[in-house]
Design a protein around this motif. Structure first.
Motif, PDB file in Angstrom:
ATOM      1  N   PHE A  51      24.405 -21.590 -27.788  1.00 28.11           N
ATOM      2  CA  PHE A  51      25.254 -21.858 -26.624  1.00 28.11           C
ATOM      3  C   PHE A  51      25.297 -23.356 -26.342  1.00 28.11           C
ATOM      4  N   VAL A  71      11.912  -3.858 -21.690  1.00 28.08           N
ATOM      5  CA  VAL A  71      12.199  -5.287 -21.612  1.00 28.08           C
ATOM      6  C   VAL A  71      11.083  -6.109 -20.997  1.00 28.08           C
ATOM      7  N   LYS A 118      16.397 -22.595 -30.673  1.00 26.73           N
ATOM      8  CA  LYS A 118      16.616 -22.600 -29.234  1.00 26.73           C
ATOM      9  C   LYS A 118      18.032 -22.973 -28.826  1.00 26.73           C
ATOM     10  N   VAL A 172      12.335  -9.329 -17.363  1.00 31.67           N
ATOM     11  CA  VAL A 172      12.174 -10.001 -18.649  1.00 31.67           C
ATOM     12  C   VAL A 172      11.260 -11.211 -18.483  1.00 31.67           C
ATOM     13  N   VAL A 208      20.646 -18.098 -17.276  1.00 28.90           N
ATOM     14  CA  VAL A 208      19.835 -17.649 -18.419  1.00 28.90           C
ATOM     15  C   VAL A 208      19.676 -16.122 -18.407  1.00 28.90           C
ATOM     16  N   SER A 245      21.083  -3.597 -20.808  1.00 31.39           N
ATOM     17  CA  SER A 245      21.619  -4.957 -20.678  1.00 31.39           C
ATOM     18  C   SER A 245      21.100  -5.849 -21.796  1.00 31.39           C
ATOM     19  N   LEU A 272      15.099 -17.014 -23.850  1.00 35.24           N
ATOM     20  CA  LEU A 272      14.009 -17.372 -24.766  1.00 35.24           C
ATOM     21  C   LEU A 272      14.005 -18.870 -25.077  1.00 35.24           C
ATOM     22  N   ALA A 273      15.162 -19.507 -24.991  1.00 32.78           N
ATOM     23  CA  ALA A 273      15.239 -20.943 -25.255  1.00 32.78           C
ATOM     24  C   ALA A 273      14.411 -21.756 -24.264  1.00 32.78           C
ATOM     25  N   HIS A 274      13.954 -21.097 -23.210  1.00 28.76           N
ATOM     26  CA  HIS A 274      13.187 -21.824 -22.178  1.00 28.76           C
ATOM     27  C   HIS A 274      11.757 -21.317 -22.054  1.00 28.76           C
ATOM     28  N   VAL A 322      19.865 -11.989 -18.904  1.00 24.74           N
ATOM     29  CA  VAL A 322      19.253 -11.218 -19.982  1.00 24.74           C
ATOM     30  C   VAL A 322      20.251 -10.631 -20.960  1.00 24.74           C
ATOM     31  N   SER A 323      21.567 -10.622 -20.626  1.00 28.04           N
ATOM     32  CA  SER A 323      22.495 -10.061 -21.593  1.00 28.04           C
ATOM     33  C   SER A 323      22.739 -11.053 -22.734  1.00 28.04           C
ATOM     34  N   GLY A 324      22.196 -12.239 -22.636  1.00 29.37           N
ATOM     35  CA  GLY A 324      22.178 -13.187 -23.747  1.00 29.37           C
ATOM     36  C   GLY A 324      20.744 -13.679 -23.847  1.00 29.37           C
ATOM     37  N   ILE A 325      19.886 -12.800 -24.359  1.00 25.75           N
ATOM     38  CA  ILE A 325      18.440 -13.008 -24.246  1.00 25.75           C
ATOM     39  C   ILE A 325      17.999 -14.317 -24.902  1.00 25.75           C
ATOM     40  N   HIS A 326      18.772 -14.803 -25.886  1.00 23.82           N
ATOM     41  CA  HIS A 326      18.422 -16.080 -26.531  1.00 23.82           C
ATOM     42  C   HIS A 326      18.472 -17.231 -25.531  1.00 23.82           C
ATOM     43  N   ARG A 327      19.336 -17.109 -24.502  1.00 23.31           N
ATOM     44  CA  ARG A 327      19.382 -18.150 -23.474  1.00 23.31           C
ATOM     45  C   ARG A 327      18.092 -18.175 -22.660  1.00 23.31           C
ATOM     46  N   GLY A 352      23.335  -7.110 -25.032  1.00 20.16           N
ATOM     47  CA  GLY A 352      23.525  -8.517 -25.347  1.00 20.16           C
ATOM     48  C   GLY A 352      23.183  -8.844 -26.795  1.00 20.16           C
TER      49      GLY A 352
END
Lengths: 255, 255, 255, 255, 255, 255, 255, 255
Positions: free
Chosen positions: C31, B155, C27, A187, A153, B186, A162-164, A155-160, B190
């Motif tokens: 991915f 962040v 969410k 983060v 999860v 980072s 935030l999904a949690h 941080v360079s794909g922050i949506h991953r 992303g």
């Protein structure tokens, strides 16, 4: 230790213990000396949970020797960390060790039921950080905790990340495991209200300098509530997380 | 330089230039030697934008001397970077320098109209990073760019970063300025589809080691499209951002 | 992401999406979670170009698993970086991977036609830097760029560098790859008018400290327009170079 | 020293010197002990050139004391390096010291006529490196050398370096002084046929780490014939350059 | 290079060379491009001595290819440094290479007669430093120098150093090779009147940090006339020593 | 050495020694030169105890050669340190070497009877530090000392340290061996009245940086009487401990 | 401490001490708590020599407070180390402190007569190292030792070192103080038969990195019998030297 | 944040909020943007305790500005950390700030009553560590905790540590503050059953490298339950200790 000294002193006063015996007792009681190691019998008494053997730098024979002593002393669950596959093979000839290869952990005896306050969330930045995270997760489980795993999860794909939000917001304590730039604890620390234990990993190359970049990054986290353990020290993080997750229980015990 | 050599060679062939004169011309043309410095006259020709003087390590007298040469040669906008207040006071006795104290930049001459492809977004992790960010912003503006400033979007409060998705998604190039753990590039890298120039700052203390922690963190960024300049190098980031923002224009020129 | 959130919110408003479904959608959409990895489906949508898998620290089985997901999702070209020969052999049992041994890159699917603004020049200081340069070159080609290779043009034989003034002056962006003293980007940065991406390599011995000398040298470059990526990070340089070479195209898309 | 021991031994053998006197002579002759310093009287004899006092870490009073001893012993030219303005003011009350502020060098006595083999070229990357270069230049001149100064010829404007091919090709030895990325010695080393002494300077900021970047860069130079002295060690470079420029003369003396 | 440009320009002026041909000539003459390497033909002309191939990071096939080009161009002695046993075996199938295992050097062609000014003394602190010293010694011999070897004369047994006062006092230039605390160059530099080239080696353990301790020690030598090359860089030291030992010869050539 | 020079000088004066012979004698006496090593014959004379060969970086053949010379010269006990199993196997073909695998030490000849002032206590923080401790212990025993071993008494279980107060209080000198955080010497230094020699070990991982953490910790010990040797340098610690344990004896000798 | 616990236990057994009083006594006896410091009363009892206050990081008021407590407890000689001139001025208003400015040491009370075994030799490489050496010398004198000072005997003029063979050969223990390349302890360690305590100083510049070069050099000394204390830690060296010089005396006491 | 998004989405669904308004609300609600800072209004809601302003790198005017916003928003207790005396003087003109000079902390508003689970013990190794410890202590008190201070209980006088066994055994969480060798957390971690937060300080000199030695030591602690914050980061330790001390309370809130 203080209360033990007091008890010994009182026995001396009562005449039931000679001075020399008392002196001996203070010195020799808390561990068994088997030459190459002083096997500590302290933690079992205090924690009521798993005993731990740090496997690195010990020969398989030494590990078996220490396991023997601990079992004789009545230890329940025993954790052997930093255990190579080869050493595990050797140990398994003598003890019914449950070996986890990625995490390099061997567990002897049954896992206890979770008795901590809440959930320990263990998150990783990437797939390569999973072995260290598993070391933390298995340690925490062996010490009586419910563990929620959130892997990859970063941080360079922050949506991953935030999904949690649900898991992060509801954790009692979070272990954030990351290599490379090590930004995950910052983060997560900004999103969560609970203590965050940051574990830098040696994942990376070049200017990661075997985890130094992640370590420095985590030490400089501008999020409050973040503290750091050694590079790749999944065990330390899992142990500390368990301590925090049992703080309340301990508080109650004292009353 | 190649085309200039060709032109010189052709003049030699045509007999309009002697061999010795040609040799001299190749050597002496591209700069004016004023003893303590070779004032470069190259960039003006190539870029059509601002000249730059690196102020650190030069005496105020030397800076005035270089300004004199550049103005004689017809320079338009001139940027003096790393200029202390004291030096600026001295220079202002001789030139109508517009001095920006925080960014330690002096600007001589009018700012050009923006002629870049799109917006350059300049973001900082905290308030303390603003001076470095302003060095980047003023540099970019002096080189003909529209700049969008997003300050204090670090962040550890990710909602502050996410609140600026529009600006981040629409940028042509982003300059991400951060000290301490240096995680901003980072996260932004992303989120964005454009090049991100990471600027570590010396903001922090202890294990930040004067910006080393942020520098290593940024070099190890797991986001693609991120590159790094020296610690506190706002000028370098602004200059490079301008180059990227003018890449297309340059492409067209060549046709 | 912003525009997707807006679209989701509008669907909620229109009543075509329940609140819970909306929350779920935000969410889970970007991915696919396959346990050990969250396979990102974002980049394909945004870039229209190659997907990338970072191979280091992943088992061959995991790489095959991620390739399966990406192909199911309709990915065109897929790049696998930091892929060992052994892992490549395993992957090739399941996918028609084109493997480049020196660069440790595997490419699945056809290379796209170049659609960038101009040429990306990739230069190396020596022969030993070629594997890193090839990682950059193949990455850039897989992302739709024309690449010009200038190998072994190190600054200790400056005539070798100067012999390529044409290519250097005409590049849209230059990747300068060098180990040892890492001076190449400074010299090229002084000659060229375009962005220069400096890649330090671990080539060298003794006080090169596995690329640290070249890294520090490049970070301190006194040439403007130079930025730096991690040691041996050919992929990062090639990816960023492609971004810069497509900046204009992106600008036009937005109109 | 060997020949002196031999002479002493022969005197003992001839009976003109007692054993105890001989022992004393071997011990005490080569320096004068003034408590806080052993003033070395060796170099004068061997070199026939300037005596040197390293000024840093000595009080002005101590410097005057050492000057007194040297003058009593008949020293010709005396160089005081790393001398602050304040200390120079103090010393000038007692000795007619010629003080060079930028280079922090004081010279007592007349400069010798140049008697070296050829020219020593001293080049700097930038204007800020000049003080260190002047320390080298004045040292070399005080030791009897012709010095050619090439200042601000850094590699990010390679035409500035190339404009001085004549001086570089004709030098007997070159001192290349540079901070920041420290690439000058590599480029010059590739152009010249003579020894190049590289002097890293502490000029720079951030990841220059007070000259470490330049130092590492120079140590890793891929040009042959380059060696390195300590950061900002202009004196050491000038002294060594003089030694090399007098190698031939020394050779002849021996015949 | 300057004189070649002048000659080319004069040919252009005389009409015997077209402008395009001249441009081509300037670019292509000084090296042969064989794809993975630009084989430099410069040094042979300038030095009249051995050609050098840096073997590390090159495949055996590439080394053979470069040897082929050099022999076609009429090279006399050729040195291949940092050549592994395995690579040497391969090369010896194609060329009559004389391979020195400890020094990892291969020599092709006859050694030239010594034509330098005097002796090059090569000293080591211990037995383990000998391979690096031999790299220096063989390089110097291949470049036409008489070499005197003083091995295992480390400073912790100072009588071993002093026993060689004759050789030290009579050297034209000294190469001092040492690992661990790297004190040898300081002691020798204090005894000798000639340039001392210090070579730190990676011999040692623990806080030697692969030669860093020796390197720093040597850079801080308080003896005058000492300069330093990279850790384990025997070749660089031998090459530079040869340059210094030929300084006078070169001076005479110019008359 | 002084007294030997005096004796030589007196012989010269008496006419029983020619000047040239004297010079020769001074140079050649204290060691035997066997090409790759100067075998020192000094220590035997001075110490009357064991000779030492540092095995690392020497070939097995060289070690046998040095052993031959030492035995010819009449050495009693000889210690070979840092000796690999493979090298020991080779040496044992020629000499009756007693090899200790963990400590990597070979001992030739009988151990002397202890003649030191008191006991040398050798303590370790953990089980993994034992090999380094054994190197120290065997060295001390070979040099004539009584050794008390206290293994696995690390400070994170302070009762294990305190249980050995008697041995600690009664030691003449203590060697404290520890990796990881290296705190053992500080705690022992605070308890004991005698010199404590701290030996950092490379035991640990991550931010231990191969013993650097323990080394720095020990150098900064706030306990008085603590000094430090190199990482893993058990031999050095044992040798120094023996010296201290014989200080009194030496004092008496002098009377 | 052991014997005190035993005495307390025996008093408890005899009924002359209650359990709670005993517990209290164990806790509170060995120091006086004055809020900001626990003033240790231990050393006086054990050593019979000077008490020591580490002055750095304490306010002048705190130092006076601690002096008051120590004098009330009957301390004889008291040493205050790392004491600034300003703090000394303040303290001297309350106590008759003898202040040594260079060494930054204050001494209260009379110096004891020397009662050590022999001489402590304190040597420095240069003049600038004298303040650190004086800190060692005064400490040793305050602890009852005869001190021989050998200043400015650095290894780059080895005859200056050799001139003092008598003192070096006759020392009981030697403190070798040096900055820059820190080679002095290696040379002295090779000449002497006694323990050598190496003190790196921060004297130097550039790549000395505030004493790091000297520190590493000393840790890697190939001379046996050398150990190292912290950079500039003259006090620690003097204290340890005194301990070694009193080892025999202590041995006798125990009989 | 999740629940807020859900509430916003539900309002959109209900038609009481337009899509654009919703988007705006998500972006702007959680902080107030005052140009140079985004003042975070989050923590107050979540923690019910003190707001915190990091004072370093902010001008006194900016601090006053942020205080104004926080007070307008109804903040209770506000902590300003890293506040210089000068800045405190300025702020006190506008706000009734209670300033603690040693700890560099200003507190605005009343301290809350302690509502944590138990005691936070804050221990220091020495007197010089007290300012950092006070930063931790005041932070913890401002966040509603009972604090027990144990100052100057460093491990080189282990009896001083052991004298406080009661407080150590009964703590809920311990903050161990130490400079120099940083061994305190290891010893305390071995004695206590609760989490130990280690704070390295920059107290020390030489090889302490401004706290690096203590930092590395603490990261390598072999005691379980120890984690580390940045050098001198008393605030971070106090904040985290408070979090842990409130873990149980939070758990209950959730029910």
């Amino acid at each position: 230790m203080n209360s033990e000294i007091r008890r010994t002193l009182e026995a001396v006063r009562a005449g039931s213990l000679s001075v020399d015996e008392a002196l001996l007792q203070i010195k020799e009681q808390p561990f068994v000396d088997i030459g190459y190691a002083k096997v500590d019998l302290h933690r079992k008494v205090r924690q009521g949970a798993a005993e731990v053997i740090y496997g690195a730098g010990k020969t398989p024979e030494q590990i078996v020797g220490i396991l023997n002593v601990l079992q004789e002393q009545g230890a329940g669950t025993i954790l052997v960390t930093r255990l190579s596959s080869e050493a595990a093979d050797f140990v398994q000839k003598y003890h019914a060790l449950d070996y986890h290869k990625g995490a390099r952990i061997g567990i002897l005896g049954p896992l206890p039921s979770p008795d901590g306050l809440g959930n320990i969330v263990i998150a990783t930045g990437g797939t390569s950080d999973i072995p260290v995270a598993e070391e933390a997760a298995l340690t925490a489980e062996a010490l009586g905790n419910r563990v929620v795993r959130l892997y990859d999860v970063g941080v360079s794909g922050i949506h991953r990340t935030l999904a949690h939000m649900d898991e992060i917001m509801n954790a009692t304590v979070i272990v954030a495991v990351a290599g490379m730039e090590g930004a995950l604890p910052s983060v997560i620390g900004g999103l969560a209200d609970c203590p965050v234990i940051a574990v830098p990993t040696s994942v990376g190359y070049g200017a990661s300098f075997q985890g130094l970049a992640a370590l420095l990054s985590m030490l400089n986290s501008c999020a409050s509530g973040v503290s750091v353990v050694n590079i790749d020290n999944g065990f330390g993080a899992g142990y500390l997380a368990s301590m925090i997750n049992h703080v309340a229980a301990k508080g109650e015990e004292k009353l």
